[in-house]
Design a protein around this motif. Structure first.
Motif, PDB file in Angstrom:
ATOM      1  N   ARG A  56      22.533 -52.103 -46.877  1.00  0.00           N
ATOM      2  CA  ARG A  56      21.669 -53.251 -47.121  1.00  0.00           C
ATOM      3  C   ARG A  56      22.401 -54.345 -47.889  1.00  0.00           C
ATOM      4  O   ARG A  56      22.279 -55.533 -47.571  1.00  0.00           O
ATOM      5  CB  ARG A  56      20.425 -52.818 -47.896  1.00  0.00           C
ATOM      6  N   CYS A 112      19.828 -58.183 -39.663  1.00  0.00           N
ATOM      7  CA  CYS A 112      18.547 -58.546 -40.274  1.00  0.00           C
ATOM      8  C   CYS A 112      18.344 -57.719 -41.529  1.00  0.00           C
ATOM      9  O   CYS A 112      18.736 -56.547 -41.586  1.00  0.00           O
ATOM     10  CB  CYS A 112      17.390 -58.334 -39.298  1.00  0.00           C
ATOM     11  N   ASP A 166      15.872 -55.873 -44.302  1.00  0.00           N
ATOM     12  CA  ASP A 166      14.614 -55.154 -44.217  1.00  0.00           C
ATOM     13  C   ASP A 166      13.651 -55.602 -45.308  1.00  0.00           C
ATOM     14  O   ASP A 166      14.023 -56.343 -46.226  1.00  0.00           O
ATOM     15  CB  ASP A 166      14.843 -53.645 -44.315  1.00  0.00           C
ATOM     16  N   VAL A 167      12.408 -55.187 -45.182  1.00  0.00           N
ATOM     17  CA  VAL A 167      11.367 -55.414 -46.172  1.00  0.00           C
ATOM     18  C   VAL A 167      11.078 -54.075 -46.838  1.00  0.00           C
ATOM     19  O   VAL A 167      10.899 -53.058 -46.149  1.00  0.00           O
ATOM     20  CB  VAL A 167      10.093 -55.995 -45.533  1.00  0.00           C
ATOM     21  N   ARG A 172       8.121 -51.973 -45.610  1.00  0.00           N
ATOM     22  CA  ARG A 172       8.016 -51.664 -44.183  1.00  0.00           C
ATOM     23  C   ARG A 172       9.233 -50.871 -43.762  1.00  0.00           C
ATOM     24  O   ARG A 172      10.336 -51.415 -43.637  1.00  0.00           O
ATOM     25  CB  ARG A 172       7.902 -52.947 -43.356  1.00  0.00           C
ATOM     26  N   ASN A 211       9.872 -49.542 -40.915  1.00  0.00           N
ATOM     27  CA  ASN A 211      10.374 -49.852 -39.575  1.00  0.00           C
ATOM     28  C   ASN A 211      11.371 -51.004 -39.606  1.00  0.00           C
ATOM     29  O   ASN A 211      12.284 -51.070 -38.774  1.00  0.00           O
ATOM     30  CB  ASN A 211       9.218 -50.167 -38.626  1.00  0.00           C
ATOM     31  N   SER A 212      11.239 -51.920 -40.586  1.00  0.00           N
ATOM     32  CA  SER A 212      12.249 -52.968 -40.720  1.00  0.00           C
ATOM     33  C   SER A 212      13.565 -52.381 -41.214  1.00  0.00           C
ATOM     34  O   SER A 212      14.651 -52.876 -40.854  1.00  0.00           O
ATOM     35  CB  SER A 212      11.748 -54.045 -41.680  1.00  0.00           C
ATOM     36  N   THR A 213      13.508 -51.329 -42.040  1.00  0.00           N
ATOM     37  CA  THR A 213      14.739 -50.640 -42.464  1.00  0.00           C
ATOM     38  C   THR A 213      15.417 -49.977 -41.276  1.00  0.00           C
ATOM     39  O   THR A 213      16.656 -50.003 -41.154  1.00  0.00           O
ATOM     40  CB  THR A 213      14.406 -49.598 -43.538  1.00  0.00           C
ATOM     41  N   MET A 242      15.267 -51.007 -38.136  1.00  0.00           N
ATOM     42  CA  MET A 242      15.893 -52.055 -37.321  1.00  0.00           C
ATOM     43  C   MET A 242      17.150 -52.605 -37.987  1.00  0.00           C
ATOM     44  O   MET A 242      18.120 -52.951 -37.295  1.00  0.00           O
ATOM     45  CB  MET A 242      14.880 -53.172 -37.068  1.00  0.00           C
ATOM     46  N   MET A 243      17.169 -52.670 -39.325  1.00  0.00           N
ATOM     47  CA  MET A 243      18.365 -53.139 -40.032  1.00  0.00           C
ATOM     48  C   MET A 243      19.524 -52.170 -39.829  1.00  0.00           C
ATOM     49  O   MET A 243      20.645 -52.574 -39.499  1.00  0.00           O
ATOM     50  CB  MET A 243      18.065 -53.291 -41.518  1.00  0.00           C
ATOM     51  N   TYR A 249       9.806 -44.483 -34.968  1.00  0.00           N
ATOM     52  CA  TYR A 249       9.640 -45.907 -34.659  1.00  0.00           C
ATOM     53  C   TYR A 249       8.822 -46.085 -33.378  1.00  0.00           C
ATOM     54  O   TYR A 249       7.914 -46.921 -33.321  1.00  0.00           O
ATOM     55  CB  TYR A 249      11.009 -46.565 -34.523  1.00  0.00           C
TER      56      TYR A 249
END
Length: 473
Positions: free
Chosen positions: A325, A357, A359-360, A363, A365-367, A369-370, A420
């Motif tokens: 990250r 990208c 992540d948040v 969330r 799922n954003s992790t 995708m990152m 996911y």
């Protein structure tokens, strides 16, 4: 008699009579003889033939007491008793029916009117109210601010499309939006009273950055065409997120919309929601609105359960995830660093088209995708470590991601993919997802069991913790 007239020949009278008789005989031969044995034609049982042109677009109904006709296109009904009503109303409707496919041919002729540029040609189909409503929907659907109608480009576009249109002000558009909300609310209330026998509810609570507590309530139902529908029926402030407060708010929402029969209510896995559901269950039971013994009245959100399970797994991989990250955050912190990283990507001949990208934290799922995007650029990050000194200094004593971190991230991404995909199915808002819950949760269980039993894998401890949380729910 004069001498000049003696030379003319006068046909005899008998010859003229013979020629006239021959012509009469030929004419009588063409006329068929009258058959006196045939009966006289009976009058039409449905009454005299309808002569008005409106009957090309209307059909008379036979299953009603009073004589009534319905439009063939929009099915609107009119009284058609010739003694009391006539056909004037039907004739007027046939000329303005919005579903009449033959009406377009009659409206091709344009009219002349005075506009901003002088004498212009306009279509007779111009409807001021329809244009106002179109602007209102444009603002709502595309999420534009009300001041968009004051923009020079928007005004120019409207003048080109319809010169006679008077563009409303931002205050008028705001009033139109609120009026549209009131109209839709009345229509939905009428539907709930007449055609909707039962609804399923979902609710969610959260706190904004201003420390304001919000709650939203969504009603799910099946319409008359057996299509899945959902409507947000409440989005409001609440004093707090205590169970009794939430329960009373849900009761007020049901009373406002006139809803009595509730099949299920889906909430997050919080202790306060247990109190809220128990309170609401008693109120609905008083109105005889429960299904059976209400064994399945309280439904727990599958997506929230998966979120809790994955968060336990992220705690085990926190160091590797945090390192990657920080690497992504370094690249995205300035345009110069992003350009330098792009050069490293081109030098490493990476053909992946994904973008890095961040992540948040709330969330998972954003992790996912990152990590899924970052692990494909591992060689570019390693190249950046040797090209940019600031990249190494960015991490301090911990240093940038090492080879072990990338391997753990790659294995973790492969492991999280099934979670996911399941979350996307559970979060679907266009179709019913409850019937797929068993298959998705079964696949998740198999994945967790396999990971926890593989002691040689780095995910053994992660799978064990996640399976323990899975068994809890």
């Amino acid at each position: 008699m004069e001498q000049g007239d003696s030379s003319r020949e006068v046909p005899p009278v008998g010859l003229e009579i013979m020629e006239q008789e021959q012509q009469d005989t030929a004419t009588e031969a063409l006329i068929p003889p009258i058959d006196h044995s045939r009966k006289r034609r009976r009058p039409n049982a449905d009454g005299p033939k309808k002569k008005s042109s409106c009957w090309d677009h209307f059909i008379e109904l036979t299953d009603v007491v009073e004589r009534t006709a319905a439009c063939k296109h929009c099915h609107k009904r009119y009284r058609c008793d010739p003694k009391s009503h006539g056909t004037s109303n039907m004739l007027a409707h046939s000329k303005i029916c919005y579903k009449n496919p033959y009406l377009e041919n009659d409206l091709k002729q344009t009219n002349l009117a005075f506009g901003s540029g002088g004498l212009i040609s306009v279509s007779p189909k111009f409807d001021k109210e329809a244009c106002r409503k179109a602007i209102t929907l444009f603002v709502i659907l595309d999420e534009h601010p009300f001041r968009v109608v004051d923009g020079e480009g928007f005004i120019f576009l409207c003048n080109q499309l319809e010169p006679l249109l008077t563009i409303p002000s931002r205050r008028t558009v705001a009033r139109d939006c609120f009026q549209l909300y009131l109209d839709e609310k009345l229509r939905l209330k009428a539907y709930f009273r007449s055609d909707c026998s039962r609804v399923a509810l979902t609710t969610d609570c959260w706190t904004s950055i201003q420390n304001l507590s919000y709650i939203t309530v969504t009603a799910h139902f099946v319409d008359n065409d057996w299509n899945y529908q959902k409507r947000i029926i409440s989005f409001s402030l609440v004093p707090n997120h205590k169970g009794e407060t939430i329960g009373r708010k849900l009761e007020d929402v049901l009373r406002e919309w006139g809803l009595r029969n509730v099949s299920t209510i889906t909430v997050d896995n919080a202790s306060s929601n247990d109190v809220a559901v128990a309170y609401l269950k008693k109120r609905v039971h008083i109105k005889n609105g429960l299904m059976g013994e209400a064994d399945f009245f309280h439904m727990r959100c599958c997506a929230h359960i998966l979120n809790l399970i994955v968060n336990d797994g992220l705690k085990e991989q926190d160091s590797s995830v945090s390192s990657i990250r920080n690497a992504v955050r370094f690249v995205r912190s300035s345009p110069q660093r992003a350009l330098k990283f792009k050069e490293c990507v081109e030098f490493s001949r990476i053909t992946c088209r994904k973008h890095l990208c961040l992540d948040v934290s709330t969330r998972w799922n954003s992790t996912y995708m990152m990590l899924d995007a970052a692990e494909k650029f591992q060689t570019a990050f390693e190249k950046l470590e040797g090209e940019d000194v600031g990249y190494v200094e960015w991490f301090g004593r911990h240093g940038p991601p090492c080879y072990t971190d990338w391997e753990k991230a790659r294995a973790f991404v492969k492991f999280l993919k099934i979670f996911y995909e399941a979350t996307k199915v559970f979060s679907s808002s266009q179709q019913v997802s409850l019937h797929t819950a068993y298959h998705q949760l079964s696949s998740v269980f198999g994945e967790l069991q396999e990971a926890s039993m593989n002691l040689n894998s780095d995910l053994a401890s992660v799978g064990h913790e996640m399976k323990r949380k899975y068994d809890k729910y």
